[in-house]
Design an enzyme around this catalytic site. Structure first.
Site, PDB file in Angstrom:
ATOM      1  N   ARG A 265      32.767  43.416  41.489  1.00 41.52           N
ATOM      2  CA  ARG A 265      34.152  42.977  41.489  1.00 41.52           C
ATOM      3  C   ARG A 265      34.306  41.734  40.615  1.00 41.52           C
ATOM      4  NH1 ARG A 265      32.956  45.236  46.426  1.00 41.52           N
ATOM      5  NH2 ARG A 265      34.646  46.298  47.569  1.00 41.52           N
TER       6      ARG A 265
ATOM      7  N   HIS B 241      35.589  38.148  44.375  1.00 41.63           N
ATOM      8  CA  HIS B 241      35.140  38.660  45.683  1.00 41.63           C
ATOM      9  C   HIS B 241      33.925  39.572  45.540  1.00 41.63           C
ATOM     10  CE1 HIS B 241      38.659  37.068  47.850  1.00 41.63           C
ATOM     11  NE2 HIS B 241      39.351  37.430  46.776  1.00 41.63           N
TER      12      HIS B 241
ATOM     13  N   ASN C 102      42.991  36.186  53.043  1.00 44.73           N
ATOM     14  CA  ASN C 102      42.029  35.128  52.763  1.00 44.73           C
ATOM     15  C   ASN C 102      41.920  34.225  53.986  1.00 44.73           C
ATOM     16  OD1 ASN C 102      41.423  35.896  50.117  1.00 44.73           O
ATOM     17  ND2 ASN C 102      43.001  34.594  49.223  1.00 44.73           N
TER      18      ASN C 102
ATOM     19  N   PHE D 116      47.042  34.831  37.027  1.00 47.90           N
ATOM     20  CA  PHE D 116      45.772  35.141  37.671  1.00 47.90           C
ATOM     21  C   PHE D 116      44.611  35.228  36.676  1.00 47.90           C
ATOM     22  CE2 PHE D 116      42.803  37.917  40.089  1.00 47.90           C
ATOM     23  CZ  PHE D 116      42.618  37.079  41.179  1.00 47.90           C
TER      24      PHE D 116
ATOM     25  N   HIS E  39      43.528  47.552  48.638  1.00 49.26           N
ATOM     26  CA  HIS E  39      44.721  47.490  47.779  1.00 49.26           C
ATOM     27  C   HIS E  39      45.916  47.109  48.652  1.00 49.26           C
ATOM     28  CE1 HIS E  39      47.782  48.321  44.935  1.00 49.26           C
ATOM     29  NE2 HIS E  39      48.039  49.564  45.275  1.00 49.26           N
TER      30      HIS E  39
END
Length: 731
Positions: A80, A83, A157, A170, A348
């Site tokens: 990933r 994460h 989170n 991002f 997702h």
């Protein structure tokens, strides 16, 4: 449609074992079996390749060698982007009652008789798969609910806010926090120039940075860590009425942290610390438990507060909207295979069920694209949803076509809709039969790259956060800032970030400045980078409610106290007092505490009375940072031996420095004195008294062992005794 076809669309029954039963079909057990190739051919010999003579070249016809080597060469998949390092567990979720029916038609949240299977993946954010667990970082807390209506993913989170307001930032954030591109350093750390350069130029990140510098970013374990959905979502009830909602997980053991010195040492002594803690707890039956709570805001109250509900850098203070507990999650089963389950699970935030919908939060909107896109990159196929851990327990019927590694064998000629050849199947489901209907919302406006002015307050909530902490928590935050910014080489970056901190609180900024070698740059904070436009929403929000502090953000105020699954090290050498050890050990275990016997080397230690105890850990394989408390039993010979061992003295001094409960009796008090346990009162060694002072428990030789154990247990319940930080402790 014919009557017989109607009966095919039956409701799905789901219970806590449904996912486990589904996975059983894919499990393989090698016990008692012959080794085979991937084609099922039994293998006769696997230690030598097929050669032309015993010293000759390997032959291309060796299909077993080729298959075996090729499989190894292709066993990895891209990790990933963020994460990457994670740990997973199976469990179930059960609502307390049906009271949420007023707000949502999501069945798994409203039927107290249902236990919905879940898979949870905890993770760090910035580091690679091989990085350490205990780095300073936000933690992922992603939960996949295998509901009867389809999979629902709550991708949370352990910090309730985020660095940025708009998903378009991002990529910049991730590039900045990752190892620097020229030298691939540092690993799993934000303490470097590119990250703080970006952050210092992004005032909207200030609230998240305050949380990241706090003790929340170094959790004691995944079992003692809260989770937050970050975004504002929508609940939709049967009547179609929407309610804004924030989702929270609260660890029933309470939220507790490491201290930074511990976190760094654990990264070296046991980089798998959090992963091992989670695995071991489940294996021992100490199942992690989390309570799901919600904050509900009626749509008509959207502009009631002085922050925008769509702003992911803001929280809704619990003083304004209290938490409403709705159910409990229990994690009770470890994965059978890390790669097949923990590594391949794909989350997702767009995986929704009827009764839950998204909002126009611009960060959430970005995640709705990114999470699906990144899974396709990892799996090289859109068919990752057919991997066993990702499969819903609800039936799947659609016309999705082929692609790499398609598993489902679709029957029939019609692979399109509408159709008559396939009798119009699969059918469209009306809303009352579970068909997902997006919430109807009026949306209008000009195309523009901008944000509402209601997003343009970057310091009020960071100030609220600072005001809500205890003095000990503030000290830790300042110390963390000294470490992080102290690693930044460019002075202008440190100075710019300090200016942002000055806007949060001048005293806080002064404390940080004292440790990073820059003067207070008053009035030199960065300008917001977004294009903020005044609108009707911002005018209403500017008059909304706020609070100067919110004690609920503190980990110490109203801290959950307890002893369940806490760990105590008992340090001994030959000559310890056996009866005392056994009495205290039994009392600790009766309180749910796990006890480990530690000595210089492994083997058996002999007590002063000749009884034996098996050593479980040696000094070289463990350390005080792996325990919640330390106990030195009486026994002059044992204590004198330990007083001559640097590792044993360090064990005590370090535990004291980390503000953990430590306890001893009789001659053991001499060891505390030699280990520089200062600033606390001790019992008279020759007395019958037990003295408990700031988490240090001492007892005279004639003291009652039960009283001693009870006072030790009370100290362990509090987790840390921060007042001791004011004592000077070499460790």
């Amino acid at each position: 449609m014919e009557e017989k076809d109607k009966h095919k669309a039956k409701p799905t029954h789901v219970d806590e074992n449904s996912k486990n039963k589904q996975l059983e079909h894919f499990r393989s057990d090698n016990d008692g079996q012959y080794m085979t190739t991937d084609q099922g051919l039994r293998i006769n010999h696997t230690d030598d390749s097929l050669k032309a003579g015993q010293r000759g070249p390997t032959l291309m016809e060796d299909f077993h060698f080729r298959e075996k080597m090729t499989h190894l060469d292709h066993e990895s998949i891209p990790e990933r982007v963020v994460h990457a390092r994670g740990s997973g567990a199976h469990g179930y979720f059960q609502p307390y009652d049906s009271s949420l029916k007023e707000f949502t038609k999501a069945k798994f949240l409203t039927d107290p008789t249902k236990k919905t299977p879940v898979f949870v993946r905890f993770s760090t954010v910035a580091g690679s798969r091989g990085s350490a667990d205990t780095v300073r970082d936000a933690r992922g807390f992603a939960t996949k609910f295998y509901t009867e209506e389809g999979n629902y993913d709550l991708v949370a989170n352990n910090i309730p806010v985020f660095f940025i307001q708009d998903g378009i930032k991002f990529p910049d954030l991730v590039h900045a926090v990752k190892p620097e591109p020229d030298n691939e350093m540092p690993q799993a750390s934000a303490a470097h120039d590119t990250f703080w350069d970006f952050i210092s130029l992004m005032p909207e990140s200030t609230h998240m940075i305050m949380w990241l510098l706090s003790d929340r970013a170094i959790p004691r374990s995944f079992r003692m860590m809260d989770g937050f959905g970050v975004h504002t979502f929508r609940f939709i009830n049967e009547a179609g009425k929407a309610t804004f909602v924030k989702l929270h997980w609260r660890a029933l053991l309470g939220a507790h942290s490491l201290v930074w010195d511990e976190a760094q040492k654990l990264a070296g002594k046991d980089p798998d610390w959090h992963r091992r803690d989670l695995w071991d707890a489940i294996e021992k039956g100490d199942y992690p438990e989390y309570e799901l709570s919600v904050q509900l805001v009626p749509e008509e109250d959207e502009f009631k507060y002085d922050f925008d509900l769509l702003d992911a850098t803001k929280i809704i203070p619990e003083e304004l909207v209290p938490l409403r507990p709705v159910g409990k999650m229990v994690l009770n089963r470890n994965p059978d295979n890390f790669f097949a389950e923990t590594e391949q699970v794909a989350f997702h935030p767009g995986n929704l069920v009827p009764g839950i919908d998204v909002t126009n939060d611009p960060l959430l909107q970005g995640r709705l694209f990114s999470y699906l896109d990144t899974q396709i990159n990892r799996f090289s196929s859109i068919n990752f949803t057919e991997v066993p851990i990702n499969r819903p327990v609800a039936p799947v019927h659609n016309h999705h076509g082929a692609g790499f590694m398609k598993m489902t064998i679709g029957k029939g000629k019609a692979n399109y809709w509408p159709n008559s050849i396939g009798s119009g199947c699969p059918m469209m489901a009306p809303e009352n039969m579970g068909g997902y209907v997006h919430h109807m919302e009026k949306v209008e406006g000009h195309k523009i790259r901008a944000r509402s002015e209601s997003f343009n307050d970057h310091y009020s909530q960071p100030t609220m956060f600072w005001n809500s902490l205890t003095e000990a928590e503030k000290d830790h935050l300042v110390s963390a800032a000294h470490f992080e910014l102290g690693k930044v080489e460019r002075k202008e970056i440190r100075k710019r970030q300090l200016a942002n901190f000055y806007r949060v609180d001048p005293q806080f900024a002064a404390l940080v400045a004292a440790g990073i070698g820059v003067e207070m740059p008053i009035g030199q904070d960065s300008e917001p980078t977004g294009n903020f436009v005044e609108d009707a929403a911002s005018q209403k929000i500017s008059k909304g409610k706020s609070v100067p502090s919110s004690p609920s953000v503190s980990m110490e105020i109203d801290k959950v106290e307890g002893t369940k699954s806490r760990r105590v090290a008992i340090l001994i050498e030959d000559g310890f007092e056996y009866n005392e050890v056994m009495q205290v050990k039994e009392a600790l275990e009766a309180a749910g505490i796990q006890v480990t016997i530690v000595s210089k080397i492994q083997g058996k230690r002999i007590s002063s009375g000749g009884q034996e105890l098996e050593v479980e850990k040696s000094h070289i394989t463990t350390g005080s940072m792996m325990f919640d408390a330390v106990y030195i039993p009486d026994g002059e010979k044992s204590v004198r031996k330990m007083m001559g061992l640097g590792d044993a003295l360090h064990f005590v001094a370090e535990a004291f420095k980390h503000c953990k409960p430590i306890a001893t009796s009789g001659f053991g008090i001499n060891m505390f004195e030699k280990a520089f346990v200062v600033g606390v009162n001790f019992a008279d060694k020759a007395s019958g008294k037990v003295v408990s002072h700031n988490g240090v428990i001492t007892a005279g030789v004639d003291a009652d062992a039960g009283d001693f154990a009870n006072k030790f247990i009370e100290a362990i319940k509090k987790h840390r005794h921060w007042d001791r930080e004011k004592s000077m402790t070499p460790a």
